[in-house]
Design a protein around this motif. Sequence first.
Motif, PDB file in Angstrom:
ATOM      1  N   UNK A   1      50.361  42.181  36.776  1.00 38.82           N
ATOM      2  CA  UNK A   1      51.018  43.349  37.383  1.00 38.82           C
ATOM      3  C   UNK A   1      50.271  43.902  38.593  1.00 38.82           C
ATOM      4  N   UNK A   2      49.184  43.283  39.013  1.00 37.63           N
ATOM      5  CA  UNK A   2      48.358  43.838  40.084  1.00 37.63           C
ATOM      6  C   UNK A   2      48.150  42.821  41.203  1.00 37.63           C
ATOM      7  N   UNK A   3      47.582  43.308  42.335  1.00 39.35           N
ATOM      8  CA  UNK A   3      47.336  42.450  43.495  1.00 39.35           C
ATOM      9  C   UNK A   3      45.943  42.696  44.058  1.00 39.35           C
TER      10      UNK A   3
ATOM     11  N   UNK B   1      46.704  39.802  48.549  1.00 39.03           N
ATOM     12  CA  UNK B   1      48.071  39.811  48.080  1.00 39.03           C
ATOM     13  C   UNK B   1      48.329  38.856  46.934  1.00 39.03           C
ATOM     14  N   UNK B   2      47.275  38.262  46.398  1.00 39.65           N
ATOM     15  CA  UNK B   2      47.413  37.356  45.256  1.00 39.65           C
ATOM     16  C   UNK B   2      47.447  38.147  43.954  1.00 39.65           C
TER      17      UNK B   2
ATOM     18  N   UNK C   1      33.316  48.082  34.532  1.00 47.76           N
ATOM     19  CA  UNK C   1      33.918  47.146  35.466  1.00 47.76           C
ATOM     20  C   UNK C   1      34.879  47.910  36.380  1.00 47.76           C
ATOM     21  N   UNK C   2      34.797  47.658  37.691  1.00 48.64           N
ATOM     22  CA  UNK C   2      35.666  48.344  38.647  1.00 48.64           C
ATOM     23  C   UNK C   2      36.577  47.345  39.353  1.00 48.64           C
ATOM     24  N   UNK C   3      37.862  47.674  39.389  1.00 43.43           N
ATOM     25  CA  UNK C   3      38.857  46.868  40.101  1.00 43.43           C
ATOM     26  C   UNK C   3      39.643  47.780  41.035  1.00 43.43           C
ATOM     27  N   UNK C   4      40.181  47.194  42.106  1.00 44.27           N
ATOM     28  CA  UNK C   4      41.108  47.932  42.962  1.00 44.27           C
ATOM     29  C   UNK C   4      42.427  47.179  42.988  1.00 44.27           C
ATOM     30  N   UNK C   5      43.490  47.889  42.623  1.00 43.43           N
ATOM     31  CA  UNK C   5      44.820  47.294  42.605  1.00 43.43           C
ATOM     32  C   UNK C   5      45.530  47.660  43.900  1.00 43.43           C
ATOM     33  N   UNK C   6      45.694  46.673  44.775  1.00 43.73           N
ATOM     34  CA  UNK C   6      46.340  46.911  46.063  1.00 43.73           C
ATOM     35  C   UNK C   6      47.852  47.081  45.941  1.00 43.73           C
ATOM     36  N   UNK C   7      48.395  46.786  44.779  1.00 43.88           N
ATOM     37  CA  UNK C   7      49.845  46.940  44.611  1.00 43.88           C
ATOM     38  C   UNK C   7      50.247  48.402  44.637  1.00 43.88           C
TER      39      UNK C   7
END
Length: 272
Positions: free
Chosen positions: A104-106, A110-111, A140-146
């Motif tokens: 559900x994320x990018x 854009x992958x 843990x850190x993530x960034x969702x570009x979506x």
Amino acid sequence: MRTTVRRHLGKVVAGTAIAVAATAVMVGITLPGTAGADDTGGGKGGQSTRQAAGQQGDTTAAVQPGVVEEAPAEGTKGEGRDPLTDDEIARVEKIALDRQQFNASEDVDGDRGPQRLGVDLADPAADEVDDPDGPRRAVVSFYDYKDDTLVTKTVNLDTGRVEGTGTQHGVQPPLSAAEQTEAASLLIADPLGAGLKADFKDATGKELSSPDQLQIAAMIYRAVPGAQPAVLDKCGEHRCVRLLPKVRNGPWIDARSLVIDLSTRKVARLTG
């Protein structure tokens, strides 16, 4: 002999003087200020000096060449407040990123899957500070570009479970290396990158076609009322970047007036 040695000592720094003194002891020379009653070396002073020289010579002969030992192998699991091992980092990322979130994320390209920002050892809970056997946790850190969301997950390394999840908008932590590289790629491909490419060619005589030709530093840019074109008004909500590029083994190139919006993949020039 004393006069010769005295002149020599007057021309060298203290460290060299020590080396000369050590050499003199090895060959049985009596330096000024260390001479005993028997300057000829026939008395006790001379005998002691010769004995010291012999002992020093034996010790020097016994010295073996230094050996550089390899660093000990890193274990699969750390203890207490030890830094996270590579195995722990890989395990934490796998636990934190479930299939649903991945699909559900990018990421910045854009992958599928969010952009990984980092993994850090978490601080212990208040009641675990003095407990040597307290559980190790990682954040843990993530960034969702979506949807421009910062996602953080706390993983208990002992149980392998996610103990907490946080989502935030408008929070912009430092950029990862992958994000800096993508920002440079977008700038190089954009018409506004013409100045960067011209400066690079002036410095190297070569065409700039890839971020690999640069050393890149970057900083987050946030919108300031009246200080940018409208296309950058959402910077801060969007993930926007100002690059500080440098020719490899060469000069810095000033690109501070350009901002890359990684969320929209657009480049703009600051007007204020």
